[in-house]
Scaffold this active site. Structure first.
Site, mmCIF file in Angstrom:
data_model
loop_
_atom_site.group_PDB
_atom_site.id
_atom_site.type_symbol
_atom_site.label_atom_id
_atom_site.label_comp_id
_atom_site.label_asym_id
_atom_site.label_seq_id
_atom_site.Cartn_x
_atom_site.Cartn_y
_atom_site.Cartn_z
ATOM 1 N N GLU A 268 36.432 59.400 67.683
ATOM 2 C CA GLU A 268 35.524 58.272 67.440
ATOM 3 C C GLU A 268 35.948 57.497 66.196
ATOM 4 O OE1 GLU A 268 32.060 60.844 67.653
ATOM 5 O OE2 GLU A 268 32.159 61.024 65.477
ATOM 6 N N ARG A 307 32.424 47.140 49.595
ATOM 7 C CA ARG A 307 33.285 48.319 49.407
ATOM 8 C C ARG A 307 33.905 48.431 48.008
ATOM 9 N NH1 ARG A 307 37.274 49.682 51.795
ATOM 10 N NH2 ARG A 307 36.813 51.788 52.445
ATOM 11 N N CYS A 337 24.896 37.673 40.698
ATOM 12 C CA CYS A 337 24.508 37.989 39.333
ATOM 13 C C CYS A 337 24.469 39.496 39.118
ATOM 14 C CB CYS A 337 23.188 37.318 38.994
ATOM 15 S SG CYS A 337 23.420 35.540 38.909
HETATM 16 C C1 LIG Z 1 31.444 56.586 60.510
HETATM 17 C C2 LIG Z 1 31.704 57.556 61.563
HETATM 18 C C3 LIG Z 1 32.924 57.551 62.244
HETATM 19 C C4 LIG Z 1 34.051 56.574 61.946
HETATM 20 O O1 LIG Z 1 34.715 56.820 60.755
HETATM 21 P P1 LIG Z 1 35.990 55.935 60.372
HETATM 22 O O2 LIG Z 1 36.400 56.427 59.054
HETATM 23 O O3 LIG Z 1 35.575 54.512 60.341
HETATM 24 O O4 LIG Z 1 37.015 56.143 61.424
HETATM 25 C C5 LIG Z 1 33.078 58.451 63.276
HETATM 26 N N1 LIG Z 1 32.102 59.327 63.595
HETATM 27 C C6 LIG Z 1 30.924 59.373 62.953
HETATM 28 C C7 LIG Z 1 29.891 60.346 63.367
HETATM 29 C C8 LIG Z 1 30.693 58.492 61.920
HETATM 30 O O5 LIG Z 1 29.516 58.553 61.265
#
Ligand SMILES: *Cc1c(COP(=O)(O)O)cnc(C)c1O
Length: 410
Positions: A268, A307, A337
């Site tokens: 993911e 970020r 600000c």
């Molecule tokens: C944020 C998140 C990701 C993605 O992380 P990246 O560093 O953007 O690849 C994948 N899985 C879960 C559960 C997340 O919370």
């Protein structure tokens, strides 16, 4: 983005023209780059039944979701609202994974009603889930193997104090709950953070998961989360996806043999798919020389790109308006600000008032973390798709700021 003679372009589209046409600040995404990253991941894991679930919290514009869906990608969501966005983009509920943490049981029930794959990350909620659904709704369980990914304390979620996942040490308790309620566990999940460079570290986590997996008889998939690192600074070491792919594929296939069933392998990624596709174009409002430094003050700040302030993140910057100007040292700051420095001590081609700067790696966790602080509008978004610039989100207006405010007699 590449320099073609005198102008920086994406797919032949001049970025200065984009800033002129749509105004600044503006987020610009390269659709080709997103597709390229998706294919790279798929190719690296040839030889397993791979499913990529795009972690859409990185960038939720519905056109990005549509683009990835068209490629065959699924979706990883962390809120019911992201689930609804996914459905809006045309995903089937079965293609959507819902991985919330610390949400109410009512929200999880809504996700069940919609029909998405549920991923549960604590035993208390799992007990309520078992009580409510028994074996009728299959569920994935998020485990925390307690491995530290990389060295960046802000983004490692696998360590002992992390709020994420069921501890690998609680597996005996977990198994009792699963057995008592006859819960059908169809997947196991881990997501250890965002900076996995080292295949060996990744495989240590995977081994722990394989070990636990033998206890669950109904598995259909294993989800190894994300952790793929992309470059932010020039010369950054990034995940060697081909080598990682080979190692994990071999090990995963061996595990499936042992387990006696061909499981799907899920990942993911967020950043890996979209970070490098994005450039945030801002305009230099003022060059301000102090006794200690030269500031470039731009028409944006932490309200649009959090970020640097939140994580000390480094984002490369290019002066689009003066590609061959003499390099000088600047600090690039926002108009909010607060001390909202976007970049310290950068060598940029001489910046003049009115120049357009491109902030790199602006695809992931950029507009999705933006706010209206200082009552500023959120920027527009433009997608470069098939060699053309498409507006995919309008810049906010004063009406948007007032939309949810209720004026009472005072
Ligand atoms: C944020 C998140 C990701 C993605 O992380 P990246 O560093 O953007 O690849 C994948 N899985 C879960 C559960 C997340 O919370």
């Amino acid at each position: 983005m590449e320099l073609q003679e005198t102008s920086y372009q994406i797919q032949g589209v001049d970025l200065l023209n984009v800033a002129n046409e749509f105004g600044s600040p503006v987020y610009v995404y390269d659709a080709d780059k997103i597709v390229k990253q998706y294919k790279k991941l798929c190719n690296a894991f040839e030889g397993v039944d791979l499913k990529i679930k795009y972690a859409c919290k990185a960038l939720t514009n519905i056109n990005i979701l549509k683009l990835l869906r068209q490629q065959g990608c699924g979706l990883d969501t962390v809120s019911i609202q992201e689930v609804l966005l996914g459905l809006e983009a045309g995903f089937e509920p079965s293609e959507i994974l819902y991985t919330p943490n610390c949400v109410s049981f009512e929200e999880i029930q809504k996700a069940v009603d919609v029909g998405v794959q549920i991923n549960i990350d604590n035993i208390s909620i799992l007990e309520q889930f078992g009580n409510e659904y028994g074996s009728t709704v299959p569920v994935c369980i998020r485990l925390n193997p307690h491995i530290m990914a990389g060295g960046h304390s802000h983004i490692s979620v696998g360590h002992i104090d992390s709020k994420f996942g069921v501890s690998i040490h609680q597996v005996p308790h977990l198994l009792r709950v699963v057995k008592t309620y006859d819960i059908k566990v169809n997947g196991l999940h881990m997501h250890t953070g965002s900076d996995i460079l080292d295949a060996e570290v990744f495989l240590i986590g995977a081994e722990l998961l394989f070990n636990v997996a033998k206890e669950f008889k109904d598995l259909e998939f294993m989800d190894f989360g994300s952790g793929f690192k992309v470059g932010y600074r020039p010369g950054d070491v990034t995940t060697d996806i081909e080598s990682l792919g080979k190692k994990i594929t071999t090990r995963f296939n061996a595990f499936c043999k042992e387990y006696g069933k061909e499981l799907e392998l899920w990942f993911e990624p967020g950043k890996f798919l979209v970070s490098e596709s994005g450039f945030f174009l801002v305009r230099s409002n003022v060059i301000k020389q102090t006794t200690s430094t030269v500031f470039v003050g731009v028409d944006s700040g932490q309200n649009h790109l959090l970020r640097p302030k939140l994580y000390d993140a480094y984002h490369e910057i290019t002066n689009l308006s003066n590609p061959f100007g003499t390099k000088r040292v600047y600090s690039v700051v926002g108009y909010i600000c607060e001390a909202d420095t976007l970049a310290y001590d950068r060598q940029l081609n001489e910046v003049r008032e009115g120049d357009i700067l491109a902030i790199h790696n602006a695809g992931a966790y950029a507009i999705s973390m933006s706010s209206n602080y200082n009552s500023r509008f959120r920027p527009a978004e433009v997608l470069i798709y098939k060699g053309k610039a498409h507006l995919i989100r309008q810049r906010e207006t004063f009406e948007d700021l007032m939309k949810t405010q209720v004026s009472v007699e005072i």
